[in-house]
Design a protein around this motif. Structure first.
Motif, PDB file in Angstrom:
ATOM      1  N   ASN A 136       0.810  -1.217   0.000  1.00  6.05           N
ATOM      2  CA  ASN A 136       0.000   0.000   0.000  1.00  6.05           C
ATOM      3  C   ASN A 136       0.849   1.275   0.000  1.00  6.05           C
ATOM      4  N   LYS A 137       2.171   1.112  -0.099  1.00  8.15           N
ATOM      5  CA  LYS A 137       3.042   2.283   0.040  1.00  8.15           C
ATOM      6  C   LYS A 137       2.988   3.176  -1.204  1.00  8.15           C
ATOM      7  N   VAL A 138       2.940   2.595  -2.385  1.00 10.24           N
ATOM      8  CA  VAL A 138       2.753   3.356  -3.609  1.00 10.24           C
ATOM      9  C   VAL A 138       1.778   2.610  -4.497  1.00 10.24           C
ATOM     10  N   THR A 139       1.040   3.356  -5.292  1.00 11.87           N
ATOM     11  CA  THR A 139       0.012   2.729  -6.115  1.00 11.87           C
ATOM     12  C   THR A 139       0.447   2.540  -7.554  1.00 11.87           C
ATOM     13  N   ASP A 140       1.372   3.362  -8.036  1.00 11.90           N
ATOM     14  CA  ASP A 140       1.836   3.208  -9.413  1.00 11.90           C
ATOM     15  C   ASP A 140       3.196   3.881  -9.590  1.00 11.90           C
ATOM     16  N   ILE A 141       3.739   3.752 -10.787  1.00  9.93           N
ATOM     17  CA  ILE A 141       5.074   4.295 -11.055  1.00  9.93           C
ATOM     18  C   ILE A 141       5.101   5.810 -10.899  1.00  9.93           C
ATOM     19  N   GLU A 142       4.082   6.491 -11.398  1.00 11.68           N
ATOM     20  CA  GLU A 142       4.069   7.953 -11.310  1.00 11.68           C
ATOM     21  C   GLU A 142       4.058   8.427  -9.855  1.00 11.68           C
ATOM     22  N   THR A 143       3.287   7.740  -9.027  1.00 11.10           N
ATOM     23  CA  THR A 143       3.263   8.092  -7.615  1.00 11.10           C
ATOM     24  C   THR A 143       4.629   7.886  -6.981  1.00 11.10           C
ATOM     25  N   ALA A 144       5.287   6.789  -7.352  1.00 12.11           N
ATOM     26  CA  ALA A 144       6.625   6.518  -6.820  1.00 12.11           C
ATOM     27  C   ALA A 144       7.615   7.605  -7.245  1.00 12.11           C
ATOM     28  N   ILE A 145       7.544   8.006  -8.510  1.00 11.21           N
ATOM     29  CA  ILE A 145       8.427   9.072  -8.997  1.00 11.21           C
ATOM     30  C   ILE A 145       8.184  10.359  -8.234  1.00 11.21           C
ATOM     31  N   CYS A 146       6.925  10.682  -8.007  1.00 11.81           N
ATOM     32  CA  CYS A 146       6.586  11.891  -7.240  1.00 11.81           C
ATOM     33  C   CYS A 146       7.176  11.831  -5.834  1.00 11.81           C
ATOM     34  N   LYS A 147       7.081  10.670  -5.203  1.00  8.05           N
ATOM     35  CA  LYS A 147       7.604  10.535  -3.838  1.00  8.05           C
ATOM     36  C   LYS A 147       9.121  10.706  -3.806  1.00  8.05           C
ATOM     37  N   VAL A 148       9.806  10.132  -4.801  1.00 10.29           N
ATOM     38  CA  VAL A 148      11.258  10.289  -4.862  1.00 10.29           C
ATOM     39  C   VAL A 148      11.623  11.756  -5.055  1.00 10.29           C
ATOM     40  N   LEU A 149      10.930  12.437  -5.963  1.00  7.11           N
ATOM     41  CA  LEU A 149      11.223  13.840  -6.244  1.00  7.11           C
ATOM     42  C   LEU A 149      10.882  14.740  -5.050  1.00  7.11           C
ATOM     43  N   GLU A 150       9.831  14.395  -4.328  1.00  7.16           N
ATOM     44  CA  GLU A 150       9.503  15.154  -3.113  1.00  7.16           C
ATOM     45  C   GLU A 150      10.614  15.000  -2.077  1.00  7.16           C
ATOM     46  N   TYR A 151      11.139  13.783  -1.989  1.00  8.18           N
ATOM     47  CA  TYR A 151      12.242  13.505  -1.060  1.00  8.18           C
ATOM     48  C   TYR A 151      13.472  14.329  -1.439  1.00  8.18           C
ATOM     49  N   LEU A 152      13.778  14.367  -2.745  1.00  8.20           N
ATOM     50  CA  LEU A 152      14.932  15.120  -3.214  1.00  8.20           C
ATOM     51  C   LEU A 152      14.722  16.628  -3.047  1.00  8.20           C
ATOM     52  N   LYS A 153      13.494  17.070  -3.238  1.00 10.60           N
ATOM     53  CA  LYS A 153      13.199  18.494  -3.103  1.00 10.60           C
ATOM     54  C   LYS A 153      13.492  18.985  -1.695  1.00 10.60           C
ATOM     55  N   LYS A 154      13.164  18.177  -0.712  1.00  7.46           N
ATOM     56  CA  LYS A 154      13.425  18.557   0.685  1.00  7.46           C
ATOM     57  C   LYS A 154      14.917  18.728   0.938  1.00  7.46           C
ATOM     58  N   ARG A 155      15.718  18.076   0.152  1.00  6.88           N
ATOM     59  CA  ARG A 155      17.170  18.155   0.312  1.00  6.88           C
ATOM     60  C   ARG A 155      17.811  19.087  -0.726  1.00  6.88           C
ATOM     61  N   ASN A 156      16.954  19.889  -1.376  1.00  7.37           N
ATOM     62  CA  ASN A 156      17.411  20.914  -2.324  1.00  7.37           C
ATOM     63  C   ASN A 156      18.177  20.309  -3.497  1.00  7.37           C
ATOM     64  N   ILE A 157      17.716  19.148  -3.974  1.00 11.98           N
ATOM     65  CA  ILE A 157      18.344  18.477  -5.111  1.00 11.98           C
ATOM     66  C   ILE A 157      17.414  18.549  -6.319  1.00 11.98           C
ATOM     67  N   ARG A 158      17.971  18.952  -7.451  1.00  9.20           N
ATOM     68  CA  ARG A 158      17.210  19.050  -8.686  1.00  9.20           C
ATOM     69  C   ARG A 158      17.597  17.915  -9.632  1.00  9.20           C
ATOM     70  N   VAL A 159      16.670  17.567 -10.542  1.00  8.69           N
ATOM     71  CA  VAL A 159      16.886  16.458 -11.478  1.00  8.69           C
ATOM     72  C   VAL A 159      16.756  16.968 -12.910  1.00  8.69           C
ATOM     73  N   LEU A 160      17.800  16.754 -13.693  1.00 10.60           N
ATOM     74  CA  LEU A 160      17.750  17.073 -15.120  1.00 10.60           C
ATOM     75  C   LEU A 160      17.553  15.784 -15.909  1.00 10.60           C
ATOM     76  N   ILE A 161      16.505  15.764 -16.732  1.00  7.91           N
ATOM     77  CA  ILE A 161      16.225  14.625 -17.601  1.00  7.91           C
ATOM     78  C   ILE A 161      16.565  15.036 -19.029  1.00  7.91           C
ATOM     79  N   THR A 162      17.349  14.213 -19.722  1.00 13.35           N
ATOM     80  CA  THR A 162      17.694  14.502 -21.116  1.00 13.35           C
ATOM     81  C   THR A 162      17.156  13.405 -22.027  1.00 13.35           C
ATOM     82  N   ILE A 163      16.624  13.820 -23.163  1.00 11.69           N
ATOM     83  CA  ILE A 163      16.126  12.880 -24.170  1.00 11.69           C
ATOM     84  C   ILE A 163      16.687  13.328 -25.511  1.00 11.69           C
ATOM     85  N   ASP A 164      17.491  12.477 -26.126  1.00  9.34           N
ATOM     86  CA  ASP A 164      18.132  12.830 -27.391  1.00  9.34           C
ATOM     87  C   ASP A 164      17.328  12.283 -28.565  1.00  9.34           C
TER      88      ASP A 164
END
Length: 342
Positions: free
Chosen positions: A115-143
């Motif tokens: 019951n901790k996460v319901t889908d991949i998008e929710t999991a990604i949001c939780k990871v990014l929320e965790y990183l946001k609290k620690r002032n970490i940004r994520v750059l995604i590149t698609i070539d």
């Protein structure tokens, strides 16, 4: 001498011409304390250095302690790939940011999430929320992005991440048509608001300086050699590469240079054009004056039919329309190629 030039598309060559204006615009925008822009699109004709610019920006952020950089492949499920890579990269940062491995283990693909996460998008949001609290940004590149199921699903999710004020940034490269097709998707119109950087030809003076330095040419000869490159990034590399093979004599390399332009670049560019695009390009090549009125007469088109094709070829990076009333080719020796193959 070791050849400092490269013919491999997408690989950072040892010797290149910097694009400081475009690079600094993206870096400063993404680095700003107040986030106003989270997406940039880089577009240009094949061989113009899109991937090289994206790689330079990626390397800049990889060296910043409060950034994670994730490269995604548009041909696979990008949501699962993003989650997996975030999990993996964050694990290598434990010593720096004290991430608890057990927290990230629950997001591992295929794990029992209960019951901790319901889908991949929710999991990604939780990871990014965790990183946001620690002032970490994520750059995604698609070539070399294309419009497909994976890209549409990922882009829709990215819009949600931005709306939720998460510290995620997206840098995509692509051909003009592929970027436009993605922007035209009815569920992804937010991409129209994303800044699009159309890469112009490289500065000929900077190219001349590089050639002069490598081959010990006079200023006049270096400028002649630079003109042959046309400011085309692949042309700059190919002509330099072949000149090294010919012991520094660029004149002896010209015939082979034409063949490399054709086989490595122009044949592919030509094959991707529509018949109407080709007809207009042939008319430009055949019209000695390069005046729009003469080109229109040659291809037998009126203003209403002519202008859309003109605009498209300019956007593709094939034709230069900056001189009022004229159309000329941007790519080096492309007119010769067209006349020989039409």
């Amino acid at each position: 001498m070791n050849n400092p030039f490269s013919l491999i598309f997408g690989k950072n060559p040892k010797l290149s011409i910097d694009r400081p204006v475009e690079k600094n615009e993206i870096i400063e925008s993404f680095s700003s304390e107040t986030i106003n822009q989270q997406i940039y699109l880089i577009t240009a004709i094949r061989g113009s250095g899109k991937t090289v610019l994206m790689t330079e920006i990626s390397e800049y952020f990889k060296n910043k302690k409060n950034w994670l950089v994730v490269e995604l492949n548009p041909e696979i499920d990008m949501r699962s790939s993003l989650l997996s890579k975030l999990n993996s990269i964050a694990g290598t940062m434990i010593k720096n940011i004290n991430i608890n491995l057990s927290l990230f283990n629950i997001f591992t693909i295929g794990a029992n999430l209960e019951n901790k996460v319901t889908d991949i998008e929710t999991a990604i949001c939780k990871v990014l929320e965790y990183l946001k609290k620690r002032n970490i940004r994520v750059l995604i590149t698609i070539d070399e992005v294309v419009k497909n199921k994976n890209t549409k699903i990922f882009s829709s999710m990215f819009q949600i991440l931005v709306r939720n004020d998460l510290p995620v940034f997206l840098l995509m490269t692509g051909l003009y048509d592929n970027i436009k097709n993605l922007q035209d998707e009815k569920t992804l119109t937010f991409l129209y608001r994303a800044p699009r950087i159309n890469l112009e030809p490289l500065n000929l003076n900077l190219i001349a300086l590089k050639y002069q330095e490598v081959f010990n040419l006079s200023e006049a000869e270096a400028k002649k050699m630079a003109k042959l490159s046309g400011g085309y990034a692949f042309g700059f590399q190919a002509l330099g590469y072949l000149t090294v093979k010919h012991n520094g004599d660029y004149k002896k390399a010209i015939n082979e240079y034409k063949i490399y332009l054709e086989e490595y670049s122009y044949d592919k560019i030509w094959s991707e054009l529509s018949e109407n695009d080709k007809n207009l390009i042939i008319s430009i090549a055949k019209t000695k004056s390069k005046l729009v009125k003469d080109i229109m007469a040659c291809c037998n088109l009126d203003n209403n039919h002519f202008n859309p094709y003109r605009k498209r070829l300019i956007n593709k990076g094939i034709v230069d329309g900056s001189h009022r009333g004229k159309l000329t080719f941007i790519l080096p020796l492309f007119e010769e190629y067209v006349l020989e193959n039409s």
